[in-house]
Design a protein around this motif. Structure first.
Motif, PDB file in Angstrom:
ATOM      1  N   GLU A  39      53.589  18.326  28.202  1.00 32.23           N
ATOM      2  CA  GLU A  39      53.712  18.399  26.533  1.00 32.23           C
ATOM      3  C   GLU A  39      52.634  17.326  25.905  1.00 32.23           C
ATOM      4  OE1 GLU A  39      56.059  19.579  24.092  1.00 32.23           O
ATOM      5  OE2 GLU A  39      55.824  21.137  25.817  1.00 32.23           O
ATOM      6  N   PRO A  40      51.946  18.092  25.035  1.00 27.55           N
ATOM      7  CA  PRO A  40      50.807  17.219  24.317  1.00 27.55           C
ATOM      8  C   PRO A  40      51.668  16.514  22.949  1.00 27.55           C
ATOM      9  CG  PRO A  40      50.782  19.642  23.694  1.00 27.55           C
ATOM     10  CD  PRO A  40      51.770  19.520  24.884  1.00 27.55           C
ATOM     11  N   HIS A  41      50.920  16.011  22.336  1.00 25.27           N
ATOM     12  CA  HIS A  41      51.182  15.473  21.154  1.00 25.27           C
ATOM     13  C   HIS A  41      50.216  16.046  20.237  1.00 25.27           C
ATOM     14  CE1 HIS A  41      53.720  11.723  21.311  1.00 25.27           C
ATOM     15  NE2 HIS A  41      52.925  11.320  22.391  1.00 25.27           N
ATOM     16  N   THR A  42      51.008  16.521  18.991  1.00 22.76           N
ATOM     17  CA  THR A  42      50.264  17.324  18.106  1.00 22.76           C
ATOM     18  C   THR A  42      50.227  16.576  17.039  1.00 22.76           C
ATOM     19  OG1 THR A  42      51.432  19.461  19.108  1.00 22.76           O
ATOM     20  CG2 THR A  42      50.410  19.414  16.841  1.00 22.76           C
ATOM     21  N   ARG A  43      48.832  16.486  16.523  1.00 28.48           N
ATOM     22  CA  ARG A  43      48.283  15.924  15.102  1.00 28.48           C
ATOM     23  C   ARG A  43      48.113  16.683  14.216  1.00 28.48           C
ATOM     24  NH1 ARG A  43      49.157  12.026  11.603  1.00 28.48           N
ATOM     25  NH2 ARG A  43      47.193  11.045  10.789  1.00 28.48           N
ATOM     26  N   HIS A  44      49.201  16.747  13.147  1.00 27.90           N
ATOM     27  CA  HIS A  44      49.308  17.469  11.806  1.00 27.90           C
ATOM     28  C   HIS A  44      48.060  16.605  10.881  1.00 27.90           C
ATOM     29  CE1 HIS A  44      52.761  19.132  13.559  1.00 27.90           C
ATOM     30  NE2 HIS A  44      52.216  20.267  13.001  1.00 27.90           N
ATOM     31  N   GLU A  68      39.364  13.417   9.140  1.00 31.99           N
ATOM     32  CA  GLU A  68      40.579  14.636   9.185  1.00 31.99           C
ATOM     33  C   GLU A  68      41.773  14.094   9.842  1.00 31.99           C
ATOM     34  OE1 GLU A  68      40.035  18.962   8.649  1.00 31.99           O
ATOM     35  OE2 GLU A  68      39.403  18.492  10.448  1.00 31.99           O
ATOM     36  N   GLU A  69      41.486  13.299  10.725  1.00 33.20           N
ATOM     37  CA  GLU A  69      42.720  12.523  11.636  1.00 33.20           C
ATOM     38  C   GLU A  69      43.512  11.518  10.741  1.00 33.20           C
ATOM     39  OE1 GLU A  69      41.906  11.939  15.688  1.00 33.20           O
ATOM     40  OE2 GLU A  69      41.498  14.168  16.154  1.00 33.20           O
ATOM     41  N   VAL A  70      42.425  10.577  10.237  1.00 37.73           N
ATOM     42  CA  VAL A  70      42.977   9.450   9.646  1.00 37.73           C
ATOM     43  C   VAL A  70      43.380   9.894   8.244  1.00 37.73           C
ATOM     44  CG1 VAL A  70      42.486   7.025   8.836  1.00 37.73           C
ATOM     45  CG2 VAL A  70      41.393   8.170  10.955  1.00 37.73           C
ATOM     46  N   GLY A  71      42.720  10.811   7.633  1.00 40.55           N
ATOM     47  CA  GLY A  71      43.097  11.263   6.187  1.00 40.55           C
ATOM     48  C   GLY A  71      42.282  10.546   5.341  1.00 40.55           C
ATOM     49  N   LYS A  72      41.192   9.889   5.583  1.00 40.39           N
ATOM     50  CA  LYS A  72      40.394   8.943   4.778  1.00 40.39           C
ATOM     51  C   LYS A  72      39.111   9.988   4.389  1.00 40.39           C
ATOM     52  CE  LYS A  72      39.063   6.038   8.111  1.00 40.39           C
ATOM     53  NZ  LYS A  72      38.477   4.898   8.676  1.00 40.39           N
ATOM     54  N   PRO A  73      38.419   9.632   3.068  1.00 38.73           N
ATOM     55  CA  PRO A  73      37.390  10.087   2.631  1.00 38.73           C
ATOM     56  C   PRO A  73      36.365  10.131   3.569  1.00 38.73           C
ATOM     57  CG  PRO A  73      38.659   8.617   0.821  1.00 38.73           C
ATOM     58  CD  PRO A  73      39.113   8.367   2.240  1.00 38.73           C
ATOM     59  N   ILE A  74      35.616  11.215   3.540  1.00 35.76           N
ATOM     60  CA  ILE A  74      34.581  11.538   4.546  1.00 35.76           C
ATOM     61  C   ILE A  74      33.214  10.679   4.423  1.00 35.76           C
ATOM     62  CG2 ILE A  74      33.474  13.556   3.022  1.00 35.76           C
ATOM     63  CD1 ILE A  74      33.210  13.544   6.727  1.00 35.76           C
ATOM     64  N   ARG A  75      33.232  10.074   3.143  1.00 32.41           N
ATOM     65  CA  ARG A  75      32.020   9.122   2.972  1.00 32.41           C
ATOM     66  C   ARG A  75      32.340   7.895   3.584  1.00 32.41           C
ATOM     67  NH1 ARG A  75      32.207   7.087  -2.375  1.00 32.41           N
ATOM     68  NH2 ARG A  75      34.091   8.384  -2.692  1.00 32.41           N
ATOM     69  N   TYR A  76      33.530   7.569   3.654  1.00 28.18           N
ATOM     70  CA  TYR A  76      33.674   6.441   4.365  1.00 28.18           C
ATOM     71  C   TYR A  76      34.040   6.505   5.890  1.00 28.18           C
ATOM     72  CZ  TYR A  76      35.251   4.781  -0.446  1.00 28.18           C
ATOM     73  OH  TYR A  76      35.345   4.642  -1.664  1.00 28.18           O
ATOM     74  N   ALA A  77      34.222   7.738   6.295  1.00 23.65           N
ATOM     75  CA  ALA A  77      34.286   8.066   7.635  1.00 23.65           C
ATOM     76  C   ALA A  77      32.943   8.011   8.395  1.00 23.65           C
ATOM     77  CB  ALA A  77      35.069   9.209   7.995  1.00 23.65           C
ATOM     78  N   ARG A  78      31.981   8.719   7.507  1.00 23.96           N
ATOM     79  CA  ARG A  78      30.439   8.647   7.931  1.00 23.96           C
ATOM     80  C   ARG A  78      30.016   7.027   8.038  1.00 23.96           C
ATOM     81  NH1 ARG A  78      28.567  11.392   3.661  1.00 23.96           N
ATOM     82  NH2 ARG A  78      29.457  13.158   4.245  1.00 23.96           N
ATOM     83  N   GLY A  79      30.425   6.400   7.088  1.00 19.61           N
ATOM     84  CA  GLY A  79      29.887   4.917   7.110  1.00 19.61           C
ATOM     85  C   GLY A  79      30.574   4.306   8.335  1.00 19.61           C
ATOM     86  N   PRO A  95      39.936   3.973  13.657  1.00 20.53           N
ATOM     87  CA  PRO A  95      39.633   4.476  15.377  1.00 20.53           C
ATOM     88  C   PRO A  95      38.433   4.018  15.677  1.00 20.53           C
ATOM     89  CG  PRO A  95      40.846   6.043  14.127  1.00 20.53           C
ATOM     90  CD  PRO A  95      40.133   5.094  12.860  1.00 20.53           C
ATOM     91  N   MET A  96      37.285   4.173  15.157  1.00 23.19           N
ATOM     92  CA  MET A  96      35.899   3.878  15.871  1.00 23.19           C
ATOM     93  C   MET A  96      35.608   2.472  15.595  1.00 23.19           C
ATOM     94  SD  MET A  96      34.075   6.221  17.256  1.00 23.19           S
ATOM     95  CE  MET A  96      32.346   6.012  16.794  1.00 23.19           C
ATOM     96  N   VAL A  97      35.819   1.969  14.489  1.00 22.17           N
ATOM     97  CA  VAL A  97      35.302   0.432  14.365  1.00 22.17           C
ATOM     98  C   VAL A  97      36.009  -0.479  15.193  1.00 22.17           C
ATOM     99  CG1 VAL A  97      35.321  -1.394  12.558  1.00 22.17           C
ATOM    100  CG2 VAL A  97      34.289   0.723  12.045  1.00 22.17           C
ATOM    101  N   THR A  98      37.579  -0.182  15.443  1.00 26.33           N
ATOM    102  CA  THR A  98      38.319  -1.208  16.012  1.00 26.33           C
ATOM    103  C   THR A  98      37.853  -1.153  17.457  1.00 26.33           C
ATOM    104  OG1 THR A  98      40.244   0.387  15.859  1.00 26.33           O
ATOM    105  CG2 THR A  98      40.265  -1.293  14.442  1.00 26.33           C
ATOM    106  N   LEU A  99      37.424   0.011  17.963  1.00 22.95           N
ATOM    107  CA  LEU A  99      37.134   0.258  19.202  1.00 22.95           C
ATOM    108  C   LEU A  99      35.706  -0.383  19.574  1.00 22.95           C
ATOM    109  CD1 LEU A  99      37.525   1.793  22.170  1.00 22.95           C
ATOM    110  CD2 LEU A  99      36.764   3.721  21.099  1.00 22.95           C
ATOM    111  N   PHE A 100      35.026  -0.259  18.808  1.00 16.16           N
ATOM    112  CA  PHE A 100      33.588  -0.750  18.704  1.00 16.16           C
ATOM    113  C   PHE A 100      33.344  -2.125  18.445  1.00 16.16           C
ATOM    114  CE2 PHE A 100      30.685   2.623  20.495  1.00 16.16           C
ATOM    115  CZ  PHE A 100      31.620   3.700  20.569  1.00 16.16           C
ATOM    116  N   LEU A 126      47.908   9.147  16.916  1.00 14.61           N
ATOM    117  CA  LEU A 126      47.456   9.930  15.794  1.00 14.61           C
ATOM    118  C   LEU A 126      45.889  10.263  15.591  1.00 14.61           C
ATOM    119  CD1 LEU A 126      49.937   7.760  13.474  1.00 14.61           C
ATOM    120  CD2 LEU A 126      50.227   9.933  14.393  1.00 14.61           C
ATOM    121  N   THR A 127      45.087   9.436  16.337  1.00 21.09           N
ATOM    122  CA  THR A 127      43.856   9.625  15.986  1.00 21.09           C
ATOM    123  C   THR A 127      42.942   9.303  17.119  1.00 21.09           C
ATOM    124  OG1 THR A 127      43.675   7.070  15.476  1.00 21.09           O
ATOM    125  CG2 THR A 127      44.026   8.575  13.710  1.00 21.09           C
ATOM    126  N   SER A 128      43.190  10.185  18.146  1.00 26.54           N
ATOM    127  CA  SER A 128      42.568   9.938  19.357  1.00 26.54           C
ATOM    128  C   SER A 128      41.236  10.739  19.543  1.00 26.54           C
ATOM    129  CB  SER A 128      43.408  10.168  20.764  1.00 26.54           C
ATOM    130  OG  SER A 128      44.749   9.604  20.652  1.00 26.54           O
TER     131      SER A 128
END
Ligand code: NAP
Ligand code: MG
Length: 497
Positions: A20-25, A93-104, A156-161, A181-183
């Motif tokens: 059974e997987p987890h589904t992220r909407h 998409e997974e976090v719901g945050k604006p793309i400009r900030y995701a790129r940053g 998800p990326m910054v906390t990991l890095f 939610l954001t793997s």
């Protein structure tokens, strides 16, 4: 297209023990984005076993020369940079945050990775030559071993890095548990690590829930250190779990930061700083300066101008380049943010802007909360005390420098604070008195990989980034060498010859 992922163990996909997987909407429009494997304690055990074996087989990674580690980490950075557009879309998409900030966020993660790579050259010890002419002392740094990394959903990326490249530079091997939610990005960049030539089994990822996968990692006897970012509540639980096997823990936890605006500040930049403070990452931000303390004579005008600017903030879809504020991570979190907003009104704060869910056409299937500003906030109110993790600002006034310091420190957290003044003398004096791991002066959120990051009080244990961030992932060894044979006999009470 729905992305489907497995765990990543020993350099390849690993199906895991449950079907059974987890589904992220999407939190912005409700469509299915991704499916992640729901890990179990057995999957964690499989990953830890691999990480342990690769660590023990030291020449694979632990004792690889720093120059070689750095070259591999830099090759990895180049691949992440190559794929920044694709990775940013997944993150947005997974976090719901604006793309400009995701790129940053991805670009900043690459910076952290390159900086940590440079530290791989520099893991040095000390030699003690003052122990007498027949002794030499060596103090060396060794990798801690197998590190469990548990990270949240907001970055998800910054906390990991802030963890992973430092652990690798120190010579550790790792098992990562991202938020269920954001793997996506953690799994995507791990595949790139293989492409860059980082040996199989150095980086492993097990996805799934905190209460199963996270819990198994923090109790596994084969894990030497658990590096965690998330809520103070779970951080305390991890510290308790770690006590049984005396694992090292490093904890990056919650916050309730303050921005202090003195009357002699550059008002224009202070307004920008105060607003951006709650807009960035829709306030789902551990160092969000959610308490704004304004010196009384300027407070009324300041709030009026702030509200004017805040009206122009665009709430919108994550992939829309014009969005400033995206969706809250999930429905229950949005409900909690709205409940805290309601508590503000109930407890007598004045609602200046926002306050209810965004229901305009196009956004009505998502969990959108607008920028919300309260003035007249009393330090006893919940909106002053509790971490809201949404775009909500609580404004309070003060009359003296002493009162400003006292208000800023009136919290169980201690992650960061900001202050705005043109008086350098005042800035340094106040900064020294603020009980937080970071103080921003006439700016907020700006950072450098060289500068350590972490919390005082209930905001955490240990530091990330900087040289301190590397040393967290090392053990200290003292080696004492006896030189020559002249006085070799040990001072035993009876002779054993
Ligand atoms: P959270 O609920 O504490 O979760 C963080 C991570 O821990 C998630 O991966 C979660 O798994 C996992 N987890 C949950 N229970 C666990 C357990 N018993 N054992 C081991 N792991 C467990 O936090 P969140 O809601 O995701 O994130 C928001 C919080 O993170 C805020 O308080 C924020 O301030 C803090 N934060 C701090 C920093 C910092 O650097 N100081 C940075 C960012 C965020 P699930 O996938 O099941 O949720
Ligand atoms: Mg959670």
């Amino acid at each position: 297209m729905i992305r489907t992922y497995q765990h990543w163990i020993n350099g390849r996909e690993h199906g895991g023990t449950t079907g059974e997987p987890h589904t992220r909407h999407s939190p912005a429009h409700g469509e299915v984005l991704a499916r992640f494997a729901a890990g179990t304690a057995a999957d964690v055990d499989a990953a830890v076993t691999v990480a342990r074996r690769v660590f023990e087989d030291a020449s694979t990674w632990a004792t690889l020369p720093g120059s070689r580690k750095a070259a591999l980490l830099n090759a990895w950075a180049a691949l992440i940079e190559r794929d920044v557009t694709r990775l940013a879309e997944i993150e947005a998409e997974e976090v719901g945050k604006p793309i400009r900030y995701a790129r940053g966020e991805i670009e900043w993660s690459v910076e952290l990775l390159r900086y940590a790579a440079s530290l791989a050259w520099q893991l040095e010890g000390r030699a003690m030559t003052q122990l007498g002419d027949d002794k030499l002392g060596l103090v060396t740094r060794e990798p801690r071993g197998v590190v469990g990394i548990v990270v949240p959903w907001n970055y998800p990326m910054v906390t990991l890095f802030q963890k992973l490249p430092y652990a690798l530079a120190a010579g550790c091997t790792v098992v990562i548990k991202p938020s269920e939610l954001t793997s996506g990005t953690a799994l995507e960049v791990t595949v790139l690590a293989k492409e860059a030539g980082i040996p199989d089994g150095v980086i492993n990822v097990v996805t799934g829930l905190g209460e199963t996968v996270g819990e198994a990692l923090s109790t596994h006897p084969g894990v030497d250190m658990l590096s965690f970012t998330g809520s103070t509540r779970v951080g305390k639980r991890i510290a308790r779990n770690a006590a049984d096997s005396l694992k090292r823990v490093s904890l990056e936890l919650g916050g309730k930061s303050a921005n202090i605006v003195f009357a002699d500040a550059d008002i224009d930049s202070a307004l920008d700083g105060a607003l951006f403070g709650v807009v960035l990452n829709q306030g789902e931000e551990c160092i969000s300066p959610a308490r704004l303390l304004v010196e009384k004579p300027i407070a009324e005008t300041f709030v009026k101008q702030l509200v004017e600017r805040a009206r122009k903030v665009a709430v919108g879809m994550p992939l829309d380049e014009k969005s400033d504020v995206g969706a809250m991570i999930h429905e229950a979190h949005m409900e909690r943010v709205l409940e805290l907003i309601a508590s503000g009104s109930k407890e007598g704060a004045r609602l200046e802007l926002g306050g209810s869910r965004v229901t305009t056409a196009g956004l009505d299937r998502g969990f959108f909360v607008p920028v919300t500003i309260f003035s007249g906030v009393d330090p006893a109110m919940r909106i002053f005390r509790e971490e809201i993790f949404g775009p909500v600002l609580a404004v309070t006034t003060f009359e003296t420098v002493e009162e400003a310091i006292q208000l800023a420190n009136d919290t169980s957290y201690g992650l960061a604070n900001g202050l705005w003044t043109k008086d350098v003398d005042k800035a340094l004096k106040v900064s020294r008195r603020l009980r937080s791991g970071t103080v921003f002066v006439n700016t907020y959120f700006e950072s450098a990989p060289q500068m350590p990051f972490g919390g005082y009080k209930e905001s955490g244990l240990g530091r990330e980034n900087g040289l301190e961030g590397l040393l967290e992932f090392t053990e200290v060894k003292s080696t004492l060498l006896k030189l020559g044979t002249r006085d070799a006999a040990l001072p035993l009470a009876t002779s054993v010859t």
